[in-house]
Design an enzyme around this catalytic site. Sequence first.
Site, PDB file in Angstrom:
ATOM      1  N   SER A 111       0.829  -1.204   0.000  1.00  7.56           N
ATOM      2  CA  SER A 111       0.000   0.000   0.000  1.00  7.56           C
ATOM      3  C   SER A 111       0.872   1.267   0.000  1.00  7.56           C
ATOM      4  CB  SER A 111      -0.957  -0.037   1.202  1.00  7.56           C
ATOM      5  OG  SER A 111      -1.984   0.908   1.079  1.00  7.56           O
ATOM      6  N   ASP A 217      -9.845  -4.500  -5.095  1.00  8.12           N
ATOM      7  CA  ASP A 217      -9.272  -3.559  -4.131  1.00  8.12           C
ATOM      8  C   ASP A 217      -9.977  -2.212  -4.266  1.00  8.12           C
ATOM      9  OD1 ASP A 217      -7.727  -1.848  -2.580  1.00  8.12           O
ATOM     10  OD2 ASP A 217      -5.818  -2.724  -3.209  1.00  8.12           O
ATOM     11  N   HIS A 247      -7.941  -5.432  -0.513  1.00  7.14           N
ATOM     12  CA  HIS A 247      -6.705  -4.650  -0.432  1.00  7.14           C
ATOM     13  C   HIS A 247      -5.535  -5.395   0.197  1.00  7.14           C
ATOM     14  CE1 HIS A 247      -4.060  -1.268  -0.333  1.00  7.14           C
ATOM     15  NE2 HIS A 247      -4.082  -1.158   0.983  1.00  7.14           N
TER      16      HIS A 247
END
Length: 270
Positions: A111, A217, A247
């Site tokens: 991320s 996601d 995610h």
Amino acid sequence: MTPLPSTAHVSTRPGRHDDLAVHHWPNPQATWIAVLVHGYGEHLGRYEEVARRLGDDGALVVGPDHVGHGRSGGERVSIADFEPVVDDLHDVVADARADHPGLPVVLIGHSMGGMIAARYAQRYGDGLSALILSGPVLGSWAALALADLPEIPEIPIDVATLSRDPAVGEAYSNDPLVWHGTFRRETLLALRSELELITEAGDLGDLPTLWMHGSEDELVPIDATRAGIEAIRGTDLTERIYPGARHEIFNETNRADVLATTTAFALEHV
């Protein structure tokens, strides 16, 4: 093989703006170093299962809680410039190299940590054997539009978007080291600047790079990331998209497959 510890040893080292908590999963039989780079609002303590799997495949695992995150010092999730965060990460990598000379290094970022890892690779890629990106924030990110509002609303993360495994969202909600408050404006602006810098800074050359992403996601949508990947991709990019995954693919219901892909790619290049 000697069993690895079930939890990390955490030490403290100076950072650019405050003290950093550095997580270590020692491995006396290590043949390579895996450096974990966590995402926004979380901390490396959430990566125990990932670290154990990497250790089972011969890695010594290490990584910091970013400034303002987890057990590290600093105002919570307040980052005005991400270049010092990359510098902090480089210091952690240098410490690991000094303690274990000669071992190859693989950088694994998730991320926001994928953004940090990509920038690290642009600056220090010659010292890496491989780069692995999980749901990275690259190219653009819709959440950054919040920085343009007169007042940033408190919009909690919908934990259902993390994983199809409801236990993941429950643990996230109950984790006192996870930030559950609103975005900081300075952090949003710094994220925007860093994404622009990465896009303009050039490709990753011949660094072996694995990009993994969940097709569902919603926190970091795949299309925006794909544009960012295309802007920096070098000559050795492997793409793996997981149908239905959300995610946090390292915490998804198919995490065994994700972790197997991760370690296989790392071992191929160390």
